[in-house]
Design a protein around this motif. Sequence first.
Motif, PDB file in Angstrom:
ATOM      1  N   LEU A   1       0.821  -1.205   0.000  1.00 57.33           N
ATOM      2  CA  LEU A   1       0.000   0.000   0.000  1.00 57.33           C
ATOM      3  C   LEU A   1       0.859   1.261   0.000  1.00 57.33           C
ATOM      4  N   ARG A   2       2.090   1.128   0.507  1.00 55.62           N
ATOM      5  CA  ARG A   2       2.990   2.271   0.672  1.00 55.62           C
ATOM      6  C   ARG A   2       2.277   3.390   1.433  1.00 55.62           C
ATOM      7  N   ALA A   3       1.708   2.996   2.566  1.00 56.60           N
ATOM      8  CA  ALA A   3       0.931   3.930   3.375  1.00 56.60           C
ATOM      9  C   ALA A   3       1.555   4.076   4.747  1.00 56.60           C
ATOM     10  N   SER A   4       1.307   5.207   5.376  1.00 59.24           N
ATOM     11  CA  SER A   4       1.720   5.406   6.754  1.00 59.24           C
ATOM     12  C   SER A   4       0.958   4.435   7.653  1.00 59.24           C
TER      13      SER A   4
ATOM     14  N   THR B   1       4.347   7.547  -3.541  1.00 60.38           N
ATOM     15  CA  THR B   1       5.577   7.669  -2.762  1.00 60.38           C
ATOM     16  C   THR B   1       5.315   7.239  -1.325  1.00 60.38           C
ATOM     17  N   ALA B   2       6.178   6.384  -0.814  1.00 61.10           N
ATOM     18  CA  ALA B   2       6.018   5.915   0.562  1.00 61.10           C
ATOM     19  C   ALA B   2       6.344   7.039   1.537  1.00 61.10           C
ATOM     20  N   PRO B   3       5.508   7.256   2.545  1.00 60.67           N
ATOM     21  CA  PRO B   3       5.785   8.299   3.545  1.00 60.67           C
ATOM     22  C   PRO B   3       6.887   7.863   4.493  1.00 60.67           C
ATOM     23  N   ARG B   4       7.417   8.830   5.216  1.00 60.44           N
ATOM     24  CA  ARG B   4       8.427   8.536   6.223  1.00 60.44           C
ATOM     25  C   ARG B   4       7.766   8.459   7.590  1.00 60.44           C
ATOM     26  N   GLY B   5       8.216   7.494   8.391  1.00 59.66           N
ATOM     27  CA  GLY B   5       7.670   7.319   9.728  1.00 59.66           C
ATOM     28  C   GLY B   5       8.514   8.015  10.770  1.00 59.66           C
ATOM     29  N   LEU B   6       8.550   7.439  11.959  1.00 56.26           N
ATOM     30  CA  LEU B   6       9.334   8.001  13.049  1.00 56.26           C
ATOM     31  C   LEU B   6      10.821   7.952  12.706  1.00 56.26           C
TER      32      LEU B   6
END
Length: 538
Positions: free
Chosen positions: A227-230, A336-341
């Motif tokens: 999914l390339r999701a947060s 685009t995949a989001p960035r996490g922590l």
Amino acid sequence: MTDAKSVHHVTYDLLRKLGLTTVFGNPGSTEQTFLQDFPDDFTYVLGLQEASVLAMADGFAQVTGKPALVNLHTAAGTGNAMGSLIAAYRANTPLIVTAGQQTREMSVVDPYLNNPDATVLPQPWVKWAYEPARAEDVPAAFMRAYAVAMQPPAGPVFLSIPLDDWDKPALGPAVVRTVSRRVQPDAERLREFADRISRAERPLLLLGPEVDRAGAWDAGIAFAEKLRASVRGSALSDRCSFPEDHPLYGGPLPLTIAGVNEALQGFDVVIAIGAQVFRYYPYVAGEWVPEGTAVLQITADPHLAAIAPVGDSLIGDVGIALEQLLELVEVPADRTAPRGLTRDFSGELPVAAAPLLPNDVYAVLSSVKPDDAAVVMESTSTLADLIQWWPTRRTASFFATGSGGIGWGVPAAVGVALGDRARGVKRTVVASIGDGSFQYSIQAIWTAAQHKLPIVFVVQRNGEYCVLKSFALLEETPNVPGLNLPDLDIASLATGFGCRTANVGSTEELAREFKAALAADGPTVLVVPTQPHLPFLG
């Protein structure tokens, strides 16, 4: 009937066939007819108080994935266990909780230790409560209890057994049955959900505790990466269902309506799998979700589907749903995949003298802990520091209470360690416990010492109920009494229960004592003086 086997014999034979050969209990007078001639192939785990007994069984069942058998004393003893029973119910832990009852012949005169209306006492915190109408029904009642506890959503059940039932002749061998533990999601509705997810421009994936309980950790990772999701977790979750160091992980959702609304800004679809919509704690008013944000919920629990204030729900096993969504959902190639922590572990470890910051405690522990260690968490005010320094990376390796009540963590750690031993797994269990929480079930460390369990209890001694002080600020309630905890000598108490103990005076000493605890033959209690640290509850 002279050759008939007793209810006691037939019931134990049934329990043996069901694999329920570990009994957690604290024996009372009305239970001794059940426990008489205890079989050699059964194990009795003694706890020194019923709340600890039930929480131990909870941890054991969560780790083994099988129901655990709990034997409580009649009315008063069952009452002692109620706080832990609530936690087990909220965590969907399959337990068969039994309690003795006075003899049938005397029940009409309400004798001492009688439990009038015995099935009412544990409700509503059990899926089913029953006292057999006659002694001959006891084995069949256990079989039904097993079936109810196992079927989704799993949970505890309660049986009240009069003490004179066990020696009565049985009708014959017990009937042994099997039941399904998974429910297939509605295929058409799942395809509808998949189509809506495929059309989403900016989805958010919420993976709740059901995912880890269903053994769907890997399926959740695969779906998130496709999914390339947060990815977010449930607030104050009792299990962790996604690697907290994964690039897509954004941390747990906030605890308030307003906080969740803010966290969901900019997302057009929230996909809540195995999670409540949403888990709230303090009341801070706001809209449930931002305008234009849809919610899709998949859960095995009809109750969670019914209470969701917004969104559309689908009932079914979350592991099956994730596996099928992985095939059904189509994702734009240019997403685009989001960035996490973000984390930075490259710096030098802190060097400080007590009282330490919670951040320092977890920084040090992260450098010396085994990679496969399990964490039992009941230091709520330091949860954010734990996630920062000790991210969960493996399935079934993070455990916290499902109810919010304290006193669960210490005995649950004992149950987790016993469950590991029962399934042939060797790993260290680290219990991060607040000094206030530690007092609720401190007697459970005696069981840990008796069984020489590989547990390190890290007690952060800040001398107060820190999270309650945060609530006092949030709710604007000054001068609340009883929030300070002076003059507790926790190390002396732990020594008295038979545990190796140490008072830690610095970060260097913490590292040294933790390493020594890993090599010890049995549990260790490390008391770490820490600075008060008010958590953010927004």
